[in-house]
Design a protein around this motif. Structure first.
Motif, PDB file in Angstrom:
ATOM      1  N   GLY A 102       1.066  -1.319   0.180  1.00 33.08           N
ATOM      2  CA  GLY A 102      -0.055  -0.183   0.169  1.00 33.08           C
ATOM      3  C   GLY A 102       0.719   1.324  -0.165  1.00 33.08           C
TER       4      GLY A 102
ATOM      5  N   SER B 169       4.303   3.614  -0.907  1.00 28.46           N
ATOM      6  CA  SER B 169       4.876   4.488  -2.337  1.00 28.46           C
ATOM      7  C   SER B 169       6.372   4.562  -2.448  1.00 28.46           C
ATOM      8  CB  SER B 169       3.985   5.812  -2.636  1.00 28.46           C
ATOM      9  OG  SER B 169       2.634   5.891  -2.518  1.00 28.46           O
TER      10      SER B 169
ATOM     11  N   ARG C 297      -1.886   3.026 -11.123  1.00 28.66           N
ATOM     12  CA  ARG C 297      -0.966   2.850  -9.841  1.00 28.66           C
ATOM     13  C   ARG C 297       0.302   3.469 -10.100  1.00 28.66           C
ATOM     14  NH1 ARG C 297       0.875  -1.760  -7.474  1.00 28.66           N
ATOM     15  NH2 ARG C 297       1.047  -2.943  -9.643  1.00 28.66           N
TER      16      ARG C 297
ATOM     17  N   ASN D   1       2.567   3.949  -6.690  1.00 32.21           N
ATOM     18  CA  ASN D   1       1.668   3.915  -5.652  1.00 32.21           C
ATOM     19  C   ASN D   1       0.926   2.475  -5.308  1.00 32.21           C
ATOM     20  OD1 ASN D   1       2.319   6.680  -5.250  1.00 32.21           O
ATOM     21  ND2 ASN D   1       0.683   7.338  -6.659  1.00 32.21           N
ATOM     22  N   SER D   2       0.311   2.447  -4.262  1.00 37.69           N
ATOM     23  CA  SER D   2      -0.313   1.450  -3.840  1.00 37.69           C
ATOM     24  C   SER D   2       0.069   0.154  -4.185  1.00 37.69           C
ATOM     25  CB  SER D   2      -1.842   1.301  -4.930  1.00 37.69           C
ATOM     26  OG  SER D   2      -2.717   2.416  -4.527  1.00 37.69           O
TER      27      SER D   2
ATOM     28  N   LYS E 205       2.166  -3.482  -4.223  1.00 33.26           N
ATOM     29  CA  LYS E 205       1.729  -4.832  -3.570  1.00 33.26           C
ATOM     30  C   LYS E 205       2.867  -5.786  -3.905  1.00 33.26           C
ATOM     31  CE  LYS E 205      -2.239  -4.421  -6.530  1.00 33.26           C
ATOM     32  NZ  LYS E 205      -2.902  -4.894  -7.930  1.00 33.26           N
TER      33      LYS E 205
END
Length: 114
Positions: A15, A17, A66, A83-84, A86
């Motif tokens: 989650g 960055s 993302r 970003n975001s 995983k």
């Protein structure tokens, strides 16, 4: 000849960055496109995103929405805002630029883990 130096990798929680930057030097006037690829352990290197000299951007489906690629007008720097993130984004990320030849950076490790 073009030389590339990447920076900005590291360890981040899911989650989170990171922003990767690739600085080009040498015959930067000849650069047509700039791109990011990645290679996870045991996997082949895969395309992530690229930006043309006209500013057109392309993304792999798995990063759309993302990641954002950007480059300066002098084509000396290309960045990848991620970003975001995983766990599946864990990989070595490589900068690539294309003139009439293709040049690669040394890679920067991105690890997404809690």
């Amino acid at each position: 000849q073009v030389q590339l130096v990447e920076s900005g990798g590291g360890l981040v929680q899911p989650g989170g960055s990171l922003r990767l930057t690739c600085a080009a030097s040498g015959e930067t006037w000849a650069i047509r496109d700039m791109a990011w690829y990645r290679q996870a352990p045991g996997a082949q290197r895969e395309f992530v995103a690229d930006i043309s000299s006209a500013g057109e951007k392309n993304y792999a489906d798995f990063v759309k929405g993302r990641f954002t690629i950007s480059g300066d007008r002098a084509k000396t720097t290309v960045s990848l805002q991620m970003n975001s993130l995983k766990p599946d984004d864990t990989a070595v990320y490589y900068c690539n630029v294309r003139t009439v030849l293709s040049y690669w950076g040394q890679g920067t490790q991105v690890t997404v883990s809690s």
